[in-house]
Design an enzyme around this catalytic site. Sequence first.
Site, PDB file in Angstrom:
ATOM      1  N   LYS A  78       0.688  -0.827  -0.039  1.00 15.49           N
ATOM      2  CA  LYS A  78       0.041   0.132   0.116  1.00 15.49           C
ATOM      3  C   LYS A  78       0.810   1.265   0.018  1.00 15.49           C
ATOM      4  CE  LYS A  78      -3.984   1.458   2.090  1.00 15.49           C
ATOM      5  NZ  LYS A  78      -5.097   1.482   3.607  1.00 15.49           N
ATOM      6  N   SER A 153     -10.011   1.220   2.891  1.00 13.50           N
ATOM      7  CA  SER A 153      -8.547   2.884   1.799  1.00 13.50           C
ATOM      8  C   SER A 153      -7.361   1.892   1.442  1.00 13.50           C
ATOM      9  CB  SER A 153      -7.811   3.175   2.932  1.00 13.50           C
ATOM     10  OG  SER A 153      -7.679   2.745   3.858  1.00 13.50           O
ATOM     11  N   SER A 177     -10.163  -1.302   6.608  1.00  9.00           N
ATOM     12  CA  SER A 177      -8.851  -0.856   5.556  1.00  9.00           C
ATOM     13  C   SER A 177      -8.252  -2.051   4.945  1.00  9.00           C
ATOM     14  CB  SER A 177      -8.650   0.717   5.364  1.00  9.00           C
ATOM     15  OG  SER A 177      -9.445   1.751   6.285  1.00  9.00           O
TER      16      SER A 177
END
Length: 492
Positions: A78, A153, A177
């Site tokens: 990420k 996210s 997330s």
Amino acid sequence: MSAMQTTSLIQLRDALRCGDISAENAVNTCLDRIRTTEPVVQALVHTDAENALNTARSLDAQGPSADMPLWGVPIILKDLLATKGQPTTCCSKMLENFTPFYNAHVVDRLQQAGAIVLAKSNMDEFAMGSSTENSAVQQTKNPWDTTRVPGGSSGGSAAAVAAGQAPGALGTDTGGSIRQPAGFCGIVGLKPTYGRVSRYGLVAYGSSLDQIGPMTRCVADSAAILQAIAGHDPKDSTSVAIEVPDYTAALEQTTDLSGWRIGVPREYWGDGLSDEVAETCRAFLDQAREHGAELVDVSLPHTKYAIATYYILVMAEASSNLSRFDGVRYGHRADDAANLMEMYSKSRSQGFGREVQRRILLGTYALSAGYYDAYYKKAAQVRRLIRDDYLQAFASCDLLCGPVAPTTAFGLGEKTDDPLQMYLTDIFTNPLNLTGLPGLSLPAGIGRTSGLPVGVQLFGPAFGESALLQAGHVLEQARGPLPEPTALAGLD
């Protein structure tokens, strides 16, 4: 080797160890898959093919090592995990030119284990969102239906793994997330216990809530990645110095759930839950019962306050953490300001997107003089009550189980104009972040109405990741494999 989208990380690792495939071939296979699927899903924001191939060739020259359990395995990160010499932008204009000079602790641990960093994935700006629609870079699509969101996210990491771009990825879980996008994309996501994995090198959003964890296509793969990244780090004062179990070995010790007591919190199965999610998750519970588990009715009475508590605390922490991005110490600087205050104002207005600005303003309000006691202090007190509910529930059962989200993946743009409706998509995930306890999201099956994956989550006591993985592994075998994501069918 079989197609990357059907090969688990464990299978790839074993093939690499045996010499059935070279590290360079593994990287090239992933890169080929990225070239094929990326125009459809848009999951990645930076792919470093040259560096990944050079690392793979270096590993091939040395040969497999018993000290490197992820030798030659490509991994996606990420984009808010610091990577030395590679961009780390948090998918924000504020950090669009930022390249760290150091690695996050988890990145060092993965590389020490022999993993190869392949790419950085798309995300909601500074991890603020539930759909990856707040990215300043691009909109990631759900691999099962490109008109729907991948969740957020960590939607880029989830979509990349579901699309077969790599066998595993790292995401972060502040309010769900990892678990929510894993549920929407039909993969496995693990939020470890707070303190189990170092947060050093993670660009902070909510410091008392953030956790880094694996996102994979099966439970055994999550165990392998967690094994590599878990453990004490003296550079993170919240990292806990307790022994890390052998998570992979734990999976081999359990073939059924006889003697296990799984709590079913009634607050997770009421109003707002869609029929197909309820139906699929209850079928999952039936499988748990058939494999020996005893289902126990439990109550978490303060869950109804979790959304309000979570958003007060996380926005307060975000307003503090993001204060450093002012155009002077860090981040974008406006070049047309007439004075110092205007420079601060313009830099932050130009650098941050609308959702980030909203959360900073609300968080600053909650922390301001005259309102601190009414909002932040009260939320901190309620947080303790929510945690006590979970601890009391674990006095009568080994694990808890509930749906990941009220619905399957929703449509692109469906909730962007209504922040409250967007926040409510995390209603079943963010209570756990307030407790610091671990949670595992895995596919329960395919929804009868939508044809999309339905996620179910297991909660465990502190540092109970082994039990989560064991139960998840048994139930995953009972469920059987999922079909290929429908939007990618036929892509080779």
